[in-house]
Scaffold this motif. Structure first.
Motif: not given
Length: 588
Positions: A237-243, A190-191, A233-235, A165-175
């Motif tokens: 070298n960064k990854f994000g996980i919505v738990l 959120f990690l 992938r957040y940006a 998932l890219n940053r946009v979709r990750l932010k949607e999942a976080l929302s």
């Protein structure tokens, strides 16, 4: 014009290349065939389909008679929801007299097991009772358009390098997770994880290997994500996980498991194995964030704290009143500073640097100050650290340079020392502006020393070498400030070809009673003299320190004991403006 052409025009026809008459219907049929579309006539009452000549190629069906009945054609259609018949014929109850238009898209199964996207456009006509009797339409291949649209959808949803998932979709999942958590349905977290020292991997192996590392790390981390979690992938070298459904108490265990998954196994790349670690920052929801932007900012903050500790660390965000107060103060100071810059209320305080033997003032150091609207003067310690943190230091340096140039223009009897930050070293506008003043005003360069902090000398040696060379060529002198605080190598001093070394004041404090400081200052002075570099001791506070520093061979002294910073220069001419020759002279 012959009679045959006239007849053709009279009936709306035209002539082909052989001179034969072509009727409008034939022309339309030929055009449709030429572009690969398939025209058809559908007799709805008796379920018959008559196809144009391009249908076989369009559908990938060798025997077009296999779909001569609409029920056979419909059997090959892949369409969610209502059938083709229902979508076309039941769209309106009756034909008002001009036919009823329709347009839809669906897939057709070909003879080879594949599916082909088509666009179906036409108009049905009613019988005597207005009910659908027959339809005339055209079908067009739209596979390429669907591929482009699917690619755009994928690019808008997934990261191109990792497929995550890219940053946009990750932010949607976080929302979505934050809204659910705020409604009390479940706790979430959120990690944010970052590959440690990716720049070193870039330098050692190349960017292609660094990209491989990012992909492999993403694969490992995504393998630990649970069903229902969102990982992307957040940006960089960064990854994000919505738990989802994760309490704050469990975050330590989750983070440790993710870090261990990367740490405990080397990453195999095309150029060999690479040892990799990640650091993580996490935040529990909804307790510590009320919006997506706030959650992201606080996860970034926690990640930054983890990176400051060491590699392979993780930090869980926790609120801090002290930190919030500091941030509020920084915001207020930044606003105050910007207003002062706009109102031209940045000032210079001049502190004398004296000859250690004669006590005569040789140089004045330009120290930045801010004047408040009520006329009170604010010292640099109040606003310079904030300016450095928030990226405003370049504006300050530019204004101080303008003020120093104005002073040189007004007073031809003074020599000034000007401090600049590491950011200004690479500021082309600052460099070009000062250089233009030095070219335009004779004698300015010889009366200006540019001070560079030792930390800049350590970390920006290549860029600094060019900076020093260009301004020494113009006639300025260069000093290394805070010498000893960062342990600059003397090889760097030689490379830079500086003119003066200013010993960090922390080694001068309590010099008389501190044998360690005495040893350190004496060593620095001796080493500087080996390079034929005069020294300045800062923060001198009493006569005993003056005597000891003079005995050590320090040529110049600076401190409140010898002269406090003043908002204006003394009226009288300084008695002994230091010259370039004198600065480079070996100590007596």
């Amino acid at each position: 014009m012959d009679s045959r052409t006239q007849d053709a025009r009279r009936v709306g026809g035209t002539l082909d290349l052989n001179g034969s008459e072509v009727q409008p219907d034939d022309l339309l049929r030929g055009a449709v065939t030429a572009v690969g579309d398939a025209a058809y006539r559908w007799s709805i009452e008796d379920d018959r389909l008559d196809w144009g000549p391009a249908a076989s190629m369009l559908f990938g069906i060798s025997d077009i008679s296999a779909i001569a009945a609409h029920r056979d054609f419909a059997a090959r259609i892949v369409l969610d929801g209502p059938s083709r018949y229902e979508r076309i014929c039941l769209l309106h109850e009756s034909d008002p007299g001009q036919g009823v238009p329709y347009e839809l898209e669906y897939q057709i199964r070909d003879d080879f097991g594949g599916l082909r996207w088509v666009e179906d456009r036409g108009r049905w006509y009613g019988g005597a009772d207005g009910a659908p009797a027959y339809a005339i339409g055209v079908m067009r291949a739209i596979d390429e358009r669907h591929r482009r649209e699917a690619q755009l959808v994928r690019l808008s949803t997934y990261d191109e390098l990792t497929g995550l998932l890219n940053r946009v979709r990750l932010k949607e999942a976080l929302s979505e997770a934050l809204i659910a958590a705020q409604r009390g349905r479940q706790n979430s977290a959120f990690l944010l994880l970052a590959v440690d020292n990716l720049a070193l991997i870039n330098d050692a192996f190349g960017f292609d290997v660094a990209d491989e590392v990012i992909v492999r790390v993403g694969e490992r981390l995504s393998g630990l994500a649970r069903r229902g979690d969102s990982f992307g992938r957040y940006a960089g070298n960064k990854f994000g996980i919505v738990l989802n459904n994760c309490s704050e108490e469990r975050l330590d265990d989750v983070c440790e498991r993710l870090l261990a998954e990367v740490r405990d196994k080397v990453v195999v790349t095309a150029r060999g194995p690479v040892a990799v670690t990640v650091s993580a920052g996490s935040i529990a929801l909804p307790g510590h964030a009320s919006s997506v932007d706030q959650a992201l900012a606080r996860a970034e903050e926690a990640l930054g704290s983890a990176k400051q500790r060491m590699r392979n660390s993780h930090v869980i965000y926790a609120p801090s009143r002290e930190r919030d107060k500091t941030r509020l103060r920084n915001i207020n100071v930044a606003d105050e500073l910007i207003t002062a810059l706009n109102d031209r209320r940045i000032r210079i305080a001049y502190q004398p640097i004296v000859d250690s033997h004669t006590g005569e003032t040789c140089i004045h150091e330009c120290l930045v100050r801010m004047e408040r609207p009520d006329g009170t003067i604010v010292p640099a310690g109040h606003f310079v650290p904030v300016a450095e943190k928030l990226g405003l230091i370049g504006l300050l340096d530019y204004r101080v340079m303008e003020l120093a140039v104005a002073t040189l223009r007004e007073r031809d009897d003074v020599k000034l020392s000007l401090n600049i930050s590491g950011r200004t070293i690479g500021d082309r506008l600052w460099r070009d502006t000062l250089a233009s003043h030095l070219h335009a005003e004779s004698g300015f360069a010889e009366r200006l020393i540019i001070e560079i902090t030792e930390t800049v000398a350590i970390h920006e040696i290549e860029e600094l070498t060019d900076f020093v060379a260009s301004f020494r060529e113009l006639g300025c002198q260069i000093a290394i400030d805070d010498f000893g605080a960062g342990y600059t190598s003397f090889r760097n001093l030689k490379t830079l070809d500086v003119d003066l070394v200013k010993i960090d004041g922390s080694f001068v404090i309590d010099l008389v009673n501190n044998p360690d400081n005495q040893f350190f200052v004496r060593t620095l002075v001796n080493l500087a003299h080996n390079f034929n570099l005069p020294t300045v001791a800062e923060w001198v506070s009493n006569d005993a320190e003056v005597a000891m520093l003079r005995d050590f061979g320090v040529e110049y002294l600076q401190g409140f004991h010898l002269g406090e910073p003043a908002m204006s220069l003394p009226a009288s001419r300084v008695s002994d403006p230091i010259s370039s020759t004198r600065l480079r002279a070996a100590p007596a």
